[in-house]
Design an enzyme around this catalytic site. Structure first.
Site, short mmCIF file in Angstrom:
data_model
loop_
_atom_site.label_atom_id
_atom_site.label_comp_id
_atom_site.label_asym_id
_atom_site.label_seq_id
_atom_site.Cartn_x
_atom_site.Cartn_y
_atom_site.Cartn_z
N HIS A 10 -0.39 -4.42 -6.03
CA HIS A 10 -1.84 -4.63 -6.16
C HIS A 10 -2.29 -4.60 -7.63
O HIS A 10 -3.31 -5.19 -7.97
CB HIS A 10 -2.63 -3.56 -5.41
CG HIS A 10 -2.69 -3.75 -3.92
ND1 HIS A 10 -1.61 -3.60 -3.10
CD2 HIS A 10 -3.74 -4.06 -3.10
CE1 HIS A 10 -1.98 -3.81 -1.83
NE2 HIS A 10 -3.26 -4.10 -1.82
N CYS A 23 6.17 -4.94 -1.96
CA CYS A 23 5.37 -3.73 -1.87
C CYS A 23 6.27 -2.61 -2.38
O CYS A 23 7.33 -2.35 -1.80
CB CYS A 23 4.99 -3.50 -0.41
SG CYS A 23 4.18 -1.93 -0.10
N GLU A 83 -8.52 -3.56 -1.88
CA GLU A 83 -8.57 -4.11 -0.50
C GLU A 83 -10.02 -4.30 -0.06
O GLU A 83 -10.35 -5.23 0.66
CB GLU A 83 -7.84 -3.20 0.49
CG GLU A 83 -6.33 -3.19 0.36
CD GLU A 83 -5.64 -4.44 0.94
OE1 GLU A 83 -6.04 -4.92 2.01
OE2 GLU A 83 -4.70 -4.94 0.28
N CYS A 94 3.03 -1.17 -8.52
CA CYS A 94 2.39 -1.46 -7.24
C CYS A 94 1.93 -2.90 -7.32
O CYS A 94 1.32 -3.30 -8.33
CB CYS A 94 1.20 -0.53 -7.03
SG CYS A 94 0.15 -1.00 -5.63
N ASP A 107 3.66 -7.43 2.34
CA ASP A 107 2.97 -6.35 1.63
C ASP A 107 2.07 -5.62 2.62
O ASP A 107 1.74 -6.14 3.69
CB ASP A 107 2.12 -6.90 0.47
CG ASP A 107 1.48 -5.78 -0.34
OD1 ASP A 107 2.22 -4.92 -0.86
OD2 ASP A 107 0.24 -5.72 -0.43
N SER A 108 1.66 -4.41 2.22
CA SER A 108 0.76 -3.66 3.08
C SER A 108 -0.60 -4.35 3.18
O SER A 108 -1.37 -4.05 4.09
CB SER A 108 0.55 -2.26 2.49
OG SER A 108 -0.01 -2.38 1.20
N1 DGL Z 1 0.91 -2.97 -2.92
C1 DGL Z 1 1.76 -1.97 -2.41
C2 DGL Z 1 2.67 -1.39 -3.45
O1 DGL Z 1 3.23 -2.15 -4.17
C3 DGL Z 1 1.20 -0.97 -1.47
C4 DGL Z 1 -0.04 -0.27 -1.81
C5 DGL Z 1 -0.55 0.54 -0.65
O2 DGL Z 1 -0.63 0.01 0.46
O3 DGL Z 1 -0.84 1.73 -0.87
O4 DGL Z 1 2.87 -0.22 -3.55
#
Ligand code: DGL
Length: 270
Positions: free
Chosen positions: A196, A70, A162, A194, A7-8
């Protein structure tokens, strides 16, 4: 050595947690690219470059199978990676398809023609890059007809998570849900597109109200990975230990991760 989860930043931990519960014997290598998060405001080329670098790091750690936990990477980079980058003997899978199969009431790999489904008005909450890729609508159109999708780009939510600023994240969730409702007053389903956002699932559900069914990916991805590994057990590979890698500050990332998962997580520098 293990299955890689990318993931990012911290969001993929929601997927890692569900996978670890569903497949407790499978060693996992998690890579969070916190030094470059958020991806959701980057260009597709930038996302592709960062995602291939991180995936290569997971291959180098011995993973034959990498899950892009992600949506932004899955939306902006996965197809290009599968078409020309993934080396022989390695596999990279994304997180969109299990979610869309659940939304469209399909079993894994059901490639029958698109048909009518229960969900008619679907709200998609995702990062700006995921929304502008239209990857969700494309995958949905292969499987369902007559579904109206309204996408809301949720700027700022990933940064707030984050940074550990959950008060800001909650306020942003409410304002993004309000913005969505101005475009689609009565969604019957909402997709948290997402990884997150499951960390804010209660807040999304509260803002949307009890009549909206909220689809969140973590368990769906874990279930579909379990199914995949049943069919391809050789992709697990040898290895016993789970490992957490970050491109960010390991101390800071470890303490946020421990706070989110409510168990001790220790990251090493990638
Ligand atoms: N959690 C990631 C997603 O599912 C990336 C969010 C990000 O880095 O902007 O999109």
């Amino acid at each position: 050595m293990a299955v890689g989860i990318f993931d990012s930043g911290l969001g993929g931990l929601t997927v890692l947690d569900a996978v670890a519960k569903r497949l407790p014997d499978v060693p996992l290598v998690y890579y969070g690219d916190s030094a470059h998060a958020p991806y959701g405001v980057r260009t597709p080329d930038d996302i592709y470059d960062l995602t291939t670098k991180a995936t290569q790091r997971l291959f180098d750690a011995g993973c034959d199978l990498v899950i892009l936990a992600c949506n932004t990477a899955s939306a902006a980079a996965l197809r290009r990676m599968q078409e020309g980058w993934v080396p022989e003997g390695k596999r990279v899978l994304g997180v969109f398809v299990p979610l869309i199969e659940a939304l469209t009431e399909r079993q894994w790999g059901d490639n029958s023609p698109p048909r009518e489904v229960n969900a008619k008005h679907v709200a998609l909450f995702a990062t700006p890059a995921t929304v502008s890729s239209r990857a969700f609508q494309r995958e949905l159109a292969f499987r369902a007809i007559g579904v109206d999708v309204e996408a809301q780009a949720c700027g700022g939510v990933v940064d707030a998570i984050e940074d550990g600023d959950m008060i800001l994240a909650e306020a942003l969730v409410r304002s993004h849900v309000d913005a969505l409702r101005r475009k689609m007053p009565d969604p019957d389903a909402a997709v948290l597109g997402c990884t997150h956002y499951p960390l804010m699932e209660k807040e999304f559900q509260a803002a949307l109200g009890p009549d909206v069914k909220v689809f969140s990916q973590a368990n769906l991805v874990a279930e579909s990975l379990a199914d995949y590994l049943d069919r391809r057990p050789e992709m697990i590979g040898p290895g016993t230990q789970s490992v957490f890698l970050t491109s960010g500050d390991p101390g800071q990332v470890s303490s946020r991760a421990t706070q989110f998962l409510r168990r001790q997580i220790t990251f090493d520098a990638a």
